[in-house]
Write a protein that holds these residues in place. Structure first.
Motif, PDB file in Angstrom:
ATOM      1  N   ALA A 180     -77.669  51.602  79.982  1.00  0.00           N
ATOM      2  CA  ALA A 180     -78.194  52.399  78.864  1.00  0.00           C
ATOM      3  C   ALA A 180     -79.573  52.954  79.187  1.00  0.00           C
ATOM      4  O   ALA A 180     -79.847  54.138  78.950  1.00  0.00           O
ATOM      5  CB  ALA A 180     -78.250  51.545  77.595  1.00  0.00           C
ATOM      6  N   ASP A 181     -80.431  52.110  79.731  1.00  0.00           N
ATOM      7  CA  ASP A 181     -81.788  52.532  80.065  1.00  0.00           C
ATOM      8  C   ASP A 181     -81.775  53.611  81.141  1.00  0.00           C
ATOM      9  O   ASP A 181     -82.524  54.587  81.074  1.00  0.00           O
ATOM     10  CB  ASP A 181     -82.614  51.326  80.514  1.00  0.00           C
ATOM     11  CG  ASP A 181     -84.061  51.684  80.764  1.00  0.00           C
ATOM     12  OD1 ASP A 181     -84.715  52.230  79.843  1.00  0.00           O
ATOM     13  OD2 ASP A 181     -84.549  51.430  81.888  1.00  0.00           O
ATOM     14  N   PHE A 182     -80.907  53.449  82.145  1.00  0.00           N
ATOM     15  CA  PHE A 182     -80.813  54.443  83.212  1.00  0.00           C
ATOM     16  C   PHE A 182     -80.291  55.769  82.673  1.00  0.00           C
ATOM     17  O   PHE A 182     -80.785  56.839  83.048  1.00  0.00           O
ATOM     18  CB  PHE A 182     -79.914  53.916  84.340  1.00  0.00           C
ATOM     19  CG  PHE A 182     -79.872  54.804  85.547  1.00  0.00           C
ATOM     20  CD1 PHE A 182     -81.029  55.142  86.238  1.00  0.00           C
ATOM     21  CD2 PHE A 182     -78.664  55.291  86.019  1.00  0.00           C
ATOM     22  CE1 PHE A 182     -80.981  55.963  87.370  1.00  0.00           C
ATOM     23  CE2 PHE A 182     -78.601  56.101  87.139  1.00  0.00           C
ATOM     24  CZ  PHE A 182     -79.757  56.435  87.821  1.00  0.00           C
ATOM     25  N   ALA A 183     -79.304  55.716  81.769  1.00  0.00           N
ATOM     26  CA  ALA A 183     -78.779  56.952  81.163  1.00  0.00           C
ATOM     27  C   ALA A 183     -79.895  57.692  80.427  1.00  0.00           C
ATOM     28  O   ALA A 183     -80.034  58.917  80.556  1.00  0.00           O
ATOM     29  CB  ALA A 183     -77.624  56.634  80.220  1.00  0.00           C
ATOM     30  N   ARG A 184     -80.701  56.946  79.673  1.00  0.00           N
ATOM     31  CA  ARG A 184     -81.814  57.587  78.972  1.00  0.00           C
ATOM     32  C   ARG A 184     -82.834  58.141  79.968  1.00  0.00           C
ATOM     33  O   ARG A 184     -83.309  59.267  79.802  1.00  0.00           O
ATOM     34  CB  ARG A 184     -82.489  56.615  78.011  1.00  0.00           C
ATOM     35  CG  ARG A 184     -83.685  57.291  77.299  1.00  0.00           C
ATOM     36  CD  ARG A 184     -84.351  56.440  76.278  1.00  0.00           C
ATOM     37  NE  ARG A 184     -84.875  55.214  76.846  1.00  0.00           N
ATOM     38  CZ  ARG A 184     -85.425  54.238  76.135  1.00  0.00           C
ATOM     39  NH1 ARG A 184     -85.494  54.330  74.821  1.00  0.00           N
ATOM     40  NH2 ARG A 184     -85.879  53.158  76.721  1.00  0.00           N
ATOM     41  N   ALA A 185     -83.146  57.364  81.004  1.00  0.00           N
ATOM     42  CA  ALA A 185     -84.112  57.825  82.008  1.00  0.00           C
ATOM     43  C   ALA A 185     -83.629  59.101  82.693  1.00  0.00           C
ATOM     44  O   ALA A 185     -84.414  60.031  82.916  1.00  0.00           O
ATOM     45  CB  ALA A 185     -84.369  56.725  83.042  1.00  0.00           C
ATOM     46  N   LEU A 186     -82.345  59.153  83.025  1.00  0.00           N
ATOM     47  CA  LEU A 186     -81.800  60.367  83.643  1.00  0.00           C
ATOM     48  C   LEU A 186     -81.988  61.572  82.723  1.00  0.00           C
ATOM     49  O   LEU A 186     -82.344  62.663  83.172  1.00  0.00           O
ATOM     50  CB  LEU A 186     -80.312  60.187  83.948  1.00  0.00           C
ATOM     51  CG  LEU A 186     -79.943  59.266  85.097  1.00  0.00           C
ATOM     52  CD1 LEU A 186     -78.447  58.995  85.105  1.00  0.00           C
ATOM     53  CD2 LEU A 186     -80.391  59.853  86.429  1.00  0.00           C
ATOM     54  N   THR A 187     -81.743  61.358  81.444  1.00  0.00           N
ATOM     55  CA  THR A 187     -81.861  62.436  80.462  1.00  0.00           C
ATOM     56  C   THR A 187     -83.315  62.861  80.299  1.00  0.00           C
ATOM     57  O   THR A 187     -83.616  64.055  80.301  1.00  0.00           O
ATOM     58  CB  THR A 187     -81.265  61.979  79.116  1.00  0.00           C
ATOM     59  OG1 THR A 187     -79.927  61.525  79.342  1.00  0.00           O
ATOM     60  CG2 THR A 187     -81.235  63.111  78.108  1.00  0.00           C
ATOM     61  N   GLN A 188     -84.208  61.891  80.190  1.00  0.00           N
ATOM     62  CA  GLN A 188     -85.631  62.190  79.989  1.00  0.00           C
ATOM     63  C   GLN A 188     -86.243  62.910  81.188  1.00  0.00           C
ATOM     64  O   GLN A 188     -87.061  63.808  81.020  1.00  0.00           O
ATOM     65  CB  GLN A 188     -86.424  60.896  79.764  1.00  0.00           C
ATOM     66  CG  GLN A 188     -86.244  60.280  78.427  1.00  0.00           C
ATOM     67  CD  GLN A 188     -86.973  58.940  78.322  1.00  0.00           C
ATOM     68  OE1 GLN A 188     -87.262  58.277  79.306  1.00  0.00           O
ATOM     69  NE2 GLN A 188     -87.257  58.548  77.092  1.00  0.00           N
ATOM     70  N   THR A 189     -85.864  62.481  82.388  1.00  0.00           N
ATOM     71  CA  THR A 189     -86.539  62.965  83.601  1.00  0.00           C
ATOM     72  C   THR A 189     -85.760  64.038  84.343  1.00  0.00           C
ATOM     73  O   THR A 189     -86.155  64.415  85.443  1.00  0.00           O
ATOM     74  CB  THR A 189     -86.801  61.801  84.565  1.00  0.00           C
ATOM     75  OG1 THR A 189     -85.540  61.309  85.054  1.00  0.00           O
ATOM     76  CG2 THR A 189     -87.601  60.690  83.915  1.00  0.00           C
ATOM     77  N   ARG A 190     -84.658  64.474  83.751  1.00  0.00           N
ATOM     78  CA  ARG A 190     -83.759  65.417  84.429  1.00  0.00           C
ATOM     79  C   ARG A 190     -83.329  64.864  85.785  1.00  0.00           C
ATOM     80  O   ARG A 190     -83.246  65.571  86.776  1.00  0.00           O
ATOM     81  CB  ARG A 190     -84.397  66.792  84.573  1.00  0.00           C
ATOM     82  CG  ARG A 190     -84.657  67.440  83.234  1.00  0.00           C
ATOM     83  CD  ARG A 190     -85.219  68.824  83.401  1.00  0.00           C
ATOM     84  NE  ARG A 190     -85.488  69.366  82.081  1.00  0.00           N
ATOM     85  CZ  ARG A 190     -86.430  70.234  81.840  1.00  0.00           C
ATOM     86  NH1 ARG A 190     -87.193  70.683  82.809  1.00  0.00           N
ATOM     87  NH2 ARG A 190     -86.603  70.679  80.623  1.00  0.00           N
ATOM     88  N   ALA A 191     -83.098  63.552  85.796  1.00  0.00           N
ATOM     89  CA  ALA A 191     -82.580  62.803  86.941  1.00  0.00           C
ATOM     90  C   ALA A 191     -83.579  62.619  88.078  1.00  0.00           C
ATOM     91  O   ALA A 191     -83.202  62.223  89.174  1.00  0.00           O
ATOM     92  CB  ALA A 191     -81.273  63.392  87.456  1.00  0.00           C
ATOM     93  N   VAL A 192     -84.836  62.864  87.835  1.00  0.00           N
ATOM     94  CA  VAL A 192     -85.854  62.598  88.847  1.00  0.00           C
ATOM     95  C   VAL A 192     -86.337  61.161  88.607  1.00  0.00           C
ATOM     96  O   VAL A 192     -87.220  60.919  87.794  1.00  0.00           O
ATOM     97  CB  VAL A 192     -87.021  63.611  88.771  1.00  0.00           C
ATOM     98  CG1 VAL A 192     -88.071  63.297  89.830  1.00  0.00           C
ATOM     99  CG2 VAL A 192     -86.489  65.031  88.936  1.00  0.00           C
ATOM    100  N   VAL A 193     -85.666  60.223  89.280  1.00  0.00           N
ATOM    101  CA  VAL A 193     -85.964  58.810  89.105  1.00  0.00           C
ATOM    102  C   VAL A 193     -86.556  58.250  90.398  1.00  0.00           C
ATOM    103  O   VAL A 193     -86.333  58.784  91.479  1.00  0.00           O
ATOM    104  CB  VAL A 193     -84.711  58.012  88.682  1.00  0.00           C
ATOM    105  CG1 VAL A 193     -84.237  58.454  87.301  1.00  0.00           C
ATOM    106  CG2 VAL A 193     -83.592  58.146  89.692  1.00  0.00           C
TER     107      VAL A 193
END
Length: 181
Positions: free
Chosen positions: A115-128
């Motif tokens: 869940a956290d990774f899905a949100r992070a992908l959305t927030q950062t446009r997948a720049v993780v």
């Protein structure tokens, strides 16, 4: 009022009408999102095929709904939050699980990481970062699941964005957009 009108079966060409009728047979209804996708049959068919392919992946139905809820909350997609709240219940998510997913967490550590990774992908446009990927792997999410999460986020971005542009009328029990864990 929708800004892009959903297409009814009677308005659709024969092939698109058959696709919409197949959706109705499977789901018992034609969700307004699907009828909106029908304005562009390639989009409707692409969505359905991608969704079907991801449904055969390693993420469970529960985990796919966790991803959908986390992404919809981050994107403030009222339609998808309402739809995936109903669908999530059918996949075994409790009210508490749904609230947690909307807050990008879960009681299970692996589901929380997803869940956290899905949100992070959305927030950062997948720049993780490498650190974020290492933390995900430490929770038992291997590279194949990482790619599958990315694909599920992409599928949900398609629906979120379409609903925002189209102003899709919600045809599921409406949930409070602001309610989260």
């Amino acid at each position: 009022m929708p800004r892009i009108q959903p297409l009814s079966v009677s308005q659709a060409d024969a092939k698109t009408a058959a696709t919409l009728n197949a959706v109705k047979s499977k789901l018992g209804m034609i969700p307004n999102l699907f009828a909106t996708f029908a304005q562009a049959p390639a989009a409707l068919n692409g969505y359905l095929k991608f969704s079907e392919a991801l449904g055969a992946g390693r993420l469970t139905a529960r985990q796919r709904e966790i991803v959908a809820l986390a992404v919809a909350q981050e994107n403030a997609c009222h339609y998808c939050l309402s739809a995936h709240t109903a669908i999530g219940k059918g996949a075994g998510l409790s009210e508490q699980d749904i609230r947690a997913a909307r807050a990008a967490t879960a009681s299970d550590p692996k589901d929380a990481a997803i869940a956290d990774f899905a949100r992070a992908l959305t927030q950062t446009r997948a720049v993780v970062s490498d650190r974020e990927l290492a933390a995900l792997r430490a929770k038992g999410v291997d590279d194949g699941l990482i790619v599958e999460i990315v694909a599920n986020v992409a599928l949900n971005l398609l629906t979120n964005y379409t609903n925002h542009v189209a102003g899709t009328e919600i045809d599921f029990p409406v949930v409070d957009l602001k309610q989260a864990a």
